[in-house]
Write a protein that holds these residues in place. Structure first.
Motif, mmCIF file in Angstrom:
data_model
loop_
_atom_site.group_PDB
_atom_site.id
_atom_site.type_symbol
_atom_site.label_atom_id
_atom_site.label_comp_id
_atom_site.label_asym_id
_atom_site.label_seq_id
_atom_site.Cartn_x
_atom_site.Cartn_y
_atom_site.Cartn_z
ATOM 1 N N UNK A 130 -17.263 56.632 -86.613
ATOM 2 C CA UNK A 130 -18.210 57.547 -85.974
ATOM 3 C C UNK A 130 -18.908 56.833 -84.812
ATOM 4 N N UNK A 131 -18.799 57.406 -83.601
ATOM 5 C CA UNK A 131 -19.386 56.809 -82.402
ATOM 6 C C UNK A 131 -20.174 57.877 -81.650
ATOM 7 N N UNK A 132 -21.405 57.547 -81.296
ATOM 8 C CA UNK A 132 -22.234 58.435 -80.467
ATOM 9 C C UNK A 132 -22.367 57.810 -79.088
ATOM 10 N N UNK A 133 -22.038 58.571 -78.050
ATOM 11 C CA UNK A 133 -22.077 58.016 -76.701
ATOM 12 C C UNK A 133 -22.320 59.126 -75.692
ATOM 13 N N UNK A 134 -22.855 58.732 -74.520
ATOM 14 C CA UNK A 134 -23.085 59.680 -73.419
ATOM 15 C C UNK A 134 -22.133 59.424 -72.261
ATOM 16 N N UNK A 135 -21.828 58.165 -72.017
ATOM 17 C CA UNK A 135 -20.997 57.766 -70.881
ATOM 18 C C UNK A 135 -19.856 56.887 -71.384
ATOM 19 N N UNK A 136 -18.835 56.666 -70.572
ATOM 20 C CA UNK A 136 -17.768 55.738 -70.975
ATOM 21 C C UNK A 136 -18.301 54.359 -71.303
ATOM 22 N N UNK A 137 -19.297 53.908 -70.526
ATOM 23 C CA UNK A 137 -19.867 52.585 -70.778
ATOM 24 C C UNK A 137 -20.563 52.527 -72.136
ATOM 25 N N UNK A 138 -21.263 53.628 -72.509
ATOM 26 C CA UNK A 138 -21.874 53.697 -73.847
ATOM 27 C C UNK A 138 -20.806 53.629 -74.934
ATOM 28 N N UNK A 139 -19.680 54.304 -74.688
ATOM 29 C CA UNK A 139 -18.587 54.301 -75.668
ATOM 30 C C UNK A 139 -18.073 52.874 -75.880
ATOM 31 N N UNK A 140 -17.778 52.178 -74.777
ATOM 32 C CA UNK A 140 -17.266 50.809 -74.910
ATOM 33 C C UNK A 140 -18.287 49.896 -75.610
ATOM 34 N N UNK A 141 -19.549 50.061 -75.238
ATOM 35 C CA UNK A 141 -20.586 49.212 -75.838
ATOM 36 C C UNK A 141 -20.693 49.455 -77.341
ATOM 37 N N UNK A 142 -20.665 50.746 -77.747
ATOM 38 C CA UNK A 142 -20.762 51.055 -79.174
ATOM 39 C C UNK A 142 -19.565 50.513 -79.944
ATOM 40 N N UNK A 143 -18.382 50.623 -79.356
ATOM 41 C CA UNK A 143 -17.167 50.126 -80.026
ATOM 42 C C UNK A 143 -17.238 48.616 -80.218
ATOM 43 N N UNK A 144 -17.588 47.888 -79.141
ATOM 44 C CA UNK A 144 -17.605 46.420 -79.227
ATOM 45 C C UNK A 144 -18.763 45.924 -80.095
ATOM 46 N N UNK A 145 -19.889 46.648 -80.076
ATOM 47 C CA UNK A 145 -20.979 46.279 -80.978
ATOM 48 C C UNK A 145 -20.561 46.455 -82.430
ATOM 49 N N UNK A 146 -19.850 47.548 -82.707
ATOM 50 C CA UNK A 146 -19.433 47.820 -84.080
ATOM 51 C C UNK A 146 -18.420 46.779 -84.573
#
Length: 716
Positions: A130-146
């Protein structure tokens, strides 16, 4: 030859005696990581003009706030983050000055990824988490943080390999369970034999694969590297898990074995797809390293003036007119508190409680992506409350907030205006603190790529690179492990004495010094006066029981001081002297040893002097202070020096009878560097050095009198 041996032994003795002090001095110059280094070294990196610092790029915000006041803390909105800052964590000893070089030349990056391009790619990607994001950069950040950068990364080496081998054990247990039902559930003998052979081969394959996976528990880093993740993915993908036959146990086998392993393969496949895409879209290359140097204090204050003038607030403008910007956030916060207390007739305790309530509410709004600033500026607090009620009606935090507002509504006039202003002013306090910290930690850029806007080094622990039109996520994936520092001669000297500065600032040592000097001086002067009079009485005056009383005095020297702590403490408590100078001085102004020392010297003064003074009409009082004391200067100095040193080093009694820094002395102040977490030995040694320095200087200037006094009393 005998003289040579004597001088040699004296030299060895001197070295042995001076070694602990020399080691204390060297330790006081060392960096934290060097203190417990083995084997120990007689030098430190602080002596060098160059230094490499280990670093690690961090995703997300890194909090470095220290030493903020209670008033500021109550206004602090923890959810606010700057999304245009690349955070580099210092995984080494901190630094505070020098010329900093961050070698990012050759790093891949892009400014921003278009959302349409990203969505087209994402259509063909299965997302297993499960990933919550607004922009592509938010998506990448959430993935790598996870997966590999958060507080509990999925690819933590030990935990991931343990979980993965656990899945293999679960699959093997599933095969063992299925094997028990093959003969009962499958009627076809040939299918029975075929399935048994498959299960046994699969069991062996899982065993051997599990042993290969176990080897990845050992590695250079705590988190698995991308090459290792790719290798594990290839190993799992190479497993031929599917059975090509048909029987009633196929479904059980797929649930117990195939799905267990394939679920992990899907997670690995997702991460590798995201990482490969993330790397492929970065089409630009950084063409320059970053070079920056520390700013002077004047340059920092000039920068602060420019930045703070952009905040339009009447209370802040009043503070700026005073032209003293030191501790600006605390001053601003206190002025804001004063404004609310005067404007709404509330106490500081009520205000602090309401600030805490408002900030928790603000954090909830930020968490739910509710922009409250525009609503407040254009409307009132009820407008915001209505919006919140629609979106947060199931939130316990919101329910508690509304309940508390109802309780205080009758106690504050014009509550709606008060809450609106309070929420806006807590934002102002946050902004002032942010600007102040950024300005005070700013470094001057000498050379940098065009997208680098500012460089900041916070507490020597975090390097912040503020970027313009480039998302920091695209510079976070490259292997930045070291930054380099160069120091001028003056900066090397400052580095050497940095521990002394940190130690002095870690506690109110200025106050400790004044207390120690005052208490040591007062006890010494009073003891010399009282001991001189008592010694004179026991040596020159005749009265009944003189020798018996003197013997009782000497006997008290055999009583350990620790035995007297409790009765002395009870006495001081009865007098109401706890946490006062009386408790530090009065119990220690009489010393039996000092009386004994002076009496022995007074007895050596010729009797003829006393007879001559009597003929001239001199009283006991005049004879004591005009003849005996001047002739006994060496022994009095000796007694005074011993008392001064003892009082200067007093620890246990001071710790017991003081509760605040207002009355504490240097030895008690040294305990600030020890805690349950550990001891800061380098700062402790620095503080110990500047604590004992006055005593050493005092002895150097009085050693001649000290030696003469001991010799004249006949003591050894």
């Amino acid at each position: 030859m005998k003289k040579l041996i004597i001088y040699l032994l004296l030299s060895i003795g001197f070295v042995v005696m001076i070694m602990p002090f020399a080691w204390m001095m060297i330790t006081s110059f060392k960096m934290p990581s060097e203190v417990q280094q083995w084997p120990p070294k007689w030098y430190t990196k602080n002596f060098f003009s160059k230094r490499d610092v280990k670093v690690e790029t961090k995703m997300g915000a890194v909090r470095t706030l220290k030493g903020i006041s209670l008033s500021e803390a109550l206004s602090f909105t923890s959810s606010k983050e700057e999304d245009n800052v690349l955070n580099i964590s210092v995984e080494d000893d901190p630094f505070y000055r020098g010329v900093l070089t961050i070698d990012i030349k050759g790093f891949d990056y892009i400014e921003r990824l278009s959302n349409s391009q990203f969505q087209n790619w994402l259509k063909n990607v299965y997302i297993p988490i499960e990933i919550q994001y607004d922009t592509p950069e938010n998506f990448f950040e959430e993935v790598f943080l996870y997966f590999n950068s958060g507080s509990k990364p999925y690819f933590n080496r030990l935990e991931y390999i343990s979980n993965l081998t656990g899945k293999f054990d679960s699959a093997i247990s599933g095969i063992n369970l299925i094997s028990k039902f093959v003969n009962r559930r499958i009627k076809d003998k040939s299918e029975q034999e075929k399935f048994k052979i498959f299960l046994n081969s699969m069991k062996e394959q899982l065993f051997s694969t599990k042993e290969i996976i176990k080897k990845y528990k050992a590695g250079k880093y705590l988190v698995l590297e991308n090459d290792e993740i790719k290798n594990i993915y290839d190993i799992l993908s190479s497993l031929d898990l599917n059975y090509n036959g048909e029987n009633v146990l196929n479904k059980v086998y797929n649930n117990k074995v195939v799905d267990v392993i394939k679920s992990e393969i899907k997670i690995l496949e997702f991460y590798l797809k995201v990482y490969d895409y993330f790397k492929n879209i970065q089409s630009k290359v950084v063409n320059s390293s970053i070079v920056a140097k520390v700013m002077s204090k004047d340059e920092k204050y000039e920068l602060l003036k420019n930045e703070i003038s952009k905040i339009n607030n009447p209370i802040l403008e009043e503070i700026l007119s005073e032209k003293d910007l030191k501790d600006l956030p605390e001053k601003f916060s206190k002025k804001v508190d004063k404004y609310f207390m005067n404007e709404y007739a509330i106490s500081i305790s009520q205000l602090n409680s309401l600030k805490s309530l408002i900030v928790s509410y603000k954090n909830l709004l930020i968490e739910k992506n509710i922009d409250y600033t525009d609503i407040l500026k254009s409307g009132n607090f009820n407008d915001l409350k209505y919006v919140s009620d629609e979106r947060l009606k199931d939130s316990n935090t919101y329910k508690i907030f509304i309940s508390k507002l109802e309780n205080i509504s009758s106690r504050i006039r014009n509550l709606d205006k008060f809450l609106k202003e309070l929420m806006l002013y807590t934002d102002y306090v946050d902004e002032v603190r942010r600007v102040y910290n950024n300005s005070m930690n700013a470094w001057k850029i000498i050379k940098a790529p065009e997208f680098v806007k500012n460089i900041r080094v916070k507490n020597g622990e975090v390097i912040e690179i503020e970027l313009s039109n480039v998302s920091p996520i695209y510079l976070s994936d490259d292997n930045l492990k070291l930054v380099s520092l160069k120091f001028s001669f003056g900066e090397v000297i400052k580095n050497v004495f940095q521990n002394y500065v940190d130690a002095w600032n870690s506690a109110p040592f200025g106050r400790y010094y004044l207390n120690t000097v005052f208490v040591a001086t007062a006890t010494t002067v009073l003891e010399v006066i009282l001991a001189s009079m008592a010694a004179y009485a026991f040596s020159w005056m005749n009265f009944p029981g003189k020798n018996l009383i003197f013997g009782i005095f000497l006997a008290t020297m055999m009583v350990p001081g620790e035995v007297l702590l409790v009765p002395n403490f009870i006495t001081i408590s009865k007098f109401g002297w706890i946490d006062t100078y009386y408790a530090l001085i009065i119990p220690w102004i009489v010393s039996v040893f000092a009386i004994f020392l002076m009496r022995q010297h007074f007895l050596a003064i010729p009797r003829e002097l006393f007879d001559a003074s009597k003929i001239d009409g001199c009283s006991h009082w005049k004879f004591l202070w005009k003849i005996v004391v001047p002739l006994s200067k060496p022994v009095i100095i000796t007694g005074a020096l011993l008392k001064f040193v003892g009082s200067w080093n007093g620890f246990l009694w001071v710790l017991i009878v003081t509760n605040s820094d207002k009355y504490r002395t240097l030895p008690v102040g040294l305990q600030n560097f020890s805690s349950d977490v550990g001891t800061l030995y380098n700062q402790l040694m620095a503080a110990a050095t500047f604590s004992i320095l006055p005593v050493i200087l005092l002895f150097l200037f009085t050693q001649q009198h000290f030696v003469r006094g001991i010799a004249r009393t006949g003591l050894k």
